[in-house]
Design a protein around this motif. Structure first.
Motif, short mmCIF file in Angstrom:
data_model
loop_
_atom_site.label_atom_id
_atom_site.label_comp_id
_atom_site.label_asym_id
_atom_site.label_seq_id
_atom_site.Cartn_x
_atom_site.Cartn_y
_atom_site.Cartn_z
N ARG A 139 -13.10 -43.16 -12.84
CA ARG A 139 -12.30 -43.79 -11.78
C ARG A 139 -13.12 -44.83 -11.02
O ARG A 139 -12.60 -45.90 -10.65
CB ARG A 139 -11.79 -42.72 -10.81
N GLU A 140 -14.39 -44.55 -10.80
CA GLU A 140 -15.24 -45.52 -10.12
C GLU A 140 -15.40 -46.78 -10.97
O GLU A 140 -15.46 -47.90 -10.43
CB GLU A 140 -16.60 -44.91 -9.82
N ARG A 143 -12.26 -48.72 -10.54
CA ARG A 143 -12.24 -49.32 -9.20
C ARG A 143 -13.17 -50.53 -9.11
O ARG A 143 -12.81 -51.56 -8.56
CB ARG A 143 -12.64 -48.26 -8.17
N GLU A 146 -11.67 -53.45 -11.03
CA GLU A 146 -10.55 -54.06 -10.32
C GLU A 146 -11.03 -54.91 -9.15
O GLU A 146 -10.50 -55.98 -8.89
CB GLU A 146 -9.59 -52.97 -9.83
N ARG A 147 -12.04 -54.41 -8.43
CA ARG A 147 -12.58 -55.21 -7.33
C ARG A 147 -13.22 -56.49 -7.87
O ARG A 147 -13.10 -57.56 -7.27
CB ARG A 147 -13.61 -54.38 -6.57
N GLY A 318 -5.92 -48.59 -12.28
CA GLY A 318 -6.43 -49.88 -11.80
C GLY A 318 -5.41 -50.61 -10.95
O GLY A 318 -5.75 -51.24 -9.94
N SER A 320 -3.09 -49.23 -9.10
CA SER A 320 -3.06 -48.55 -7.81
C SER A 320 -4.25 -48.94 -6.95
O SER A 320 -4.11 -49.18 -5.75
CB SER A 320 -3.03 -47.04 -8.03
N GLU A 321 -5.43 -49.04 -7.57
CA GLU A 321 -6.63 -49.41 -6.81
C GLU A 321 -6.52 -50.84 -6.29
O GLU A 321 -6.86 -51.13 -5.15
CB GLU A 321 -7.86 -49.27 -7.71
N ARG A 322 -6.03 -51.75 -7.12
CA ARG A 322 -5.90 -53.16 -6.71
C ARG A 322 -4.96 -53.28 -5.52
O ARG A 322 -5.26 -53.99 -4.55
CB ARG A 322 -5.39 -53.98 -7.89
N SER A 324 -4.10 -50.86 -3.43
CA SER A 324 -4.61 -50.13 -2.27
C SER A 324 -5.59 -50.98 -1.47
O SER A 324 -5.71 -50.83 -0.26
CB SER A 324 -5.27 -48.83 -2.70
N LEU A 325 -6.31 -51.89 -2.16
CA LEU A 325 -7.21 -52.79 -1.45
C LEU A 325 -6.44 -53.70 -0.49
O LEU A 325 -7.00 -54.20 0.49
CB LEU A 325 -7.99 -53.65 -2.44
#
Length: 357
Positions: A139-140, A143, A146-147, A318, A320-322, A324-325
């Protein structure tokens, strides 16, 4: 349960004695995640004392079955203890086990079976620990990628705007020699482009960009909401894709546009790959006040195991992470009306605040 077993079992010697030590074993469960080694030492010592003292007094071996909670503590040792703690705890179990079993006239086979019964939970706990860590690392990685991708998209968008500013400035410089009024118009264009660039710059995510493939970023602008209608298609292969947009979708922040396009692209791709016999995939992008909502729905038949696998860069995790930022969220699952839906929402005010912080 301890009192009930102590009172009903007729083969238990010294019931009160055994019940007291069994309660000690059970009580250690409360602290096993935080102090797995210490709780294992206390519980196994309590179980040992409960059985050894009557045996030394000439009584037959008997302990309450509830003391088998020491196996849970052995699992906790492998799951939560440090590497050194696992080694120390395992050695402690083996030493105490091999020292006490001869007092019970245990056979060699029963002693070996006991060793396996104690070490198996420790091994299972260690395996669960490694599995959980691998999930966290995966997951990291998603993340971080995606960042990095978000930073790349924003970098390319700002570079595109700067190129436009440069062209406007050069045009103003040339026109100023012959037509001051035209030069003023060109300068207004520079001001507008600079303001937009400043907004996008403030929205940049503070991540380090590494381009492992070329080392040089593209100077073309990234995809945005204007590119989402290009996902529509009527011909094979795959289901028909219909795109509908509504609301004021102009001049959205660059990170929001990029995130919406990639979410729509990923959801449409997943529908074609994983849905069972879909005929239509509908993409609906709407803006209602300060919120932008993207819904991608396919009419495929429900499957026993319907998954949306996360690809290294643009999978559901990915996506969801994008979002959520930017203060948004993603929901995916079977639709009450049939088929499968992916719904992404981004509050614009939150997106600007999160990206600038």
């Amino acid at each position: 349960m301890t009192a009930l077993e102590a009172g009903l079992r007729g083969d238990v010697v010294w019931p009160v004695w055994n019940a007291a030590w069994a309660l000690v074993c059970v009580a250690t469960l409360l602290w096993r995640p935080r102090h797995p080694l210490a709780m294992l030492v206390v519980a196994y010592a309590a179980q040992t004392v409960a059985g050894v003292v009557p045996a030394l007094a000439g009584e037959p071996y008997s302990v309450l079955n509830v003391t088998a909670v020491v196996l849970l503590l052995a699992y906790s040792l492998g799951r939560w203890a440090s590497g050194r703690g696992v080694v120390v705890g395992s050695c402690y179990l083996l030493v105490v086990h091999l020292a006490r079993e001869p007092l019970y006239d245990s056979s060699g086979s029963s002693m070996a079976l006991g060793v396996g019964a104690l070490m198996l939970p420790v091994a299972l706990g260690a395996l669960m620990r490694f599995w959980a860590r691998s999930q966290v690392r995966a997951r990291e990685e998603i993340r971080a990628r995606e960042r990095e991708q978000l930073a790349r998209d924003l970098h390319d968008t700002v570079a595109h705007h700067v190129s436009g500013i440069l062209l406007h400035a050069r045009a103003a410089k040339v026109r100023a020699r012959t037509d001051p009024d035209a030069a003023a118009e060109a300068i207004d264009g520079v001001e507008r482009a600079a303001a937009r660039t400043l907004d996008d710059m403030r929205a940049m995510v503070a991540v380090l960009r590494h381009d492992e493939e070329t080392g040089i970023g593209s100077r073309t602008p990234t995809h945005g909401v204007a590119d989402i209608p290009r996902l529509a298609r009527d011909q094979d292969p795959g289901p028909r894709v219909v795109v509908n947009t509504s609301g004021d979708l102009d001049r959205l922040p660059a990170p929001v546009e990029s995130a919406l396009f990639r979410a729509a692209q990923e959801a449409v791709t997943n529908a074609g790959r994983h849905a069972q016999d879909p005929t239509v995939v509908s993409v609906d992008l709407t803006r209602e006040g300060p919120t932008v909502r993207l819904r991608v729905h396919d009419d495929g038949r429900p499957a026993t195991t319907r998954t949306r696998r996360a690809s290294p860069s643009y999978g559901l995790v990915g996506m969801s992470e994008r979002l959520s930022l930017l203060g948004g969220e993603v929901r995916a699952g079977p639709d009450p009306g049939g088929g499968w839906s992916v719904v992404a929402t981004i509050p614009l005010a939150t997106a600007e605040t999160e990206a600038r912080s």
